[in-house]
Design an enzyme around this catalytic site. Sequence first.
Site, PDB file in Angstrom:
ATOM      1  CG  LEU A 260      -1.934  -1.073   1.439  1.00  0.00           C
ATOM      2  CD1 LEU A 260      -1.295  -2.364   1.944  1.00  0.00           C
ATOM      3  CD2 LEU A 260      -2.988  -0.611   2.435  1.00  0.00           C
TER       4      LEU A 260
ATOM      5  N   GLY B 289       1.628   4.259   4.616  1.00  0.00           N
ATOM      6  CA  GLY B 289       2.454   3.377   3.779  1.00  0.00           C
ATOM      7  C   GLY B 289       2.722   2.058   4.476  1.00  0.00           C
ATOM      8  CB  SER B 290       1.361  -0.336   5.697  1.00  0.00           C
ATOM      9  OG  SER B 290       0.089  -0.081   5.133  1.00  0.00           O
ATOM     10  NE  ARG B 291       4.649  -7.803   2.161  1.00  0.00           N
ATOM     11  CZ  ARG B 291       5.749  -8.374   1.717  1.00  0.00           C
ATOM     12  NH1 ARG B 291       6.817  -7.642   1.440  1.00  0.00           N
ATOM     13  NH2 ARG B 291       5.805  -9.680   1.544  1.00  0.00           N
TER      14      ARG B 291
END
Length: 217
Positions: free
Chosen positions: A95, A183-185
């Site tokens: 993301l 911001g990530s996953r």
Amino acid sequence: MVLARPHPAARPFLIGGGAVALLGGALFGGFLFWLGVAFTLFCLYFFRDPERIPPARPGLVLAPADGHVVSVMPAKPPVELGMGKETRWRIAIFLSVLDVHVNRMPCDGTVTRIAYHHGKFLSANLDKASEENERNAVALRLPDGRDIAVVQIAGLIARRILCDAKVGDAVQAGDRFGIIRFGSRTDIYLPSGVEPMVAVGQTMIGGETVLAELQAR
């Protein structure tokens, strides 16, 4: 989607941005006013929480997050979930700060375990982020007794993972269960024998894009 209502996690940021715009602008001039306005507008965009309509057909695994697929490979589930050492298909979704960051349940089931693991803050598009980064792992028991896992992973900028789910919750596909800030996953570990139906580079819409079919064994 741009005008979607903000997630409740946005509240302190919106209040802070508004305070900077009003008070800072009044005391120190136009620069702080416009800085506060810009920050508030960014937060309204980042924390947007659009409605999603899951497919009506049962037995599907849906994307738990917006973004694009950066990895589809066999992997062991996080050890803290106690789901065994057998490898299963893992789909990793990255993301960016421009994506919707609300996480959604991939299928119907019951939350059996939630485990937080402290770790690093590597760039979330790296494969090793699954093992080394700070994460929150959620295990679901499907109606047929199989297990599936969803893992919220912090990234280079993301430093806060929020999870509203609790052990024992009965959930449905597409239900909101948390958000990761900036911001990530999000990784998903499919049940044993279930094959992924997506490829690296494909764009995901959380709660709507189909990742796999549970009937496949």
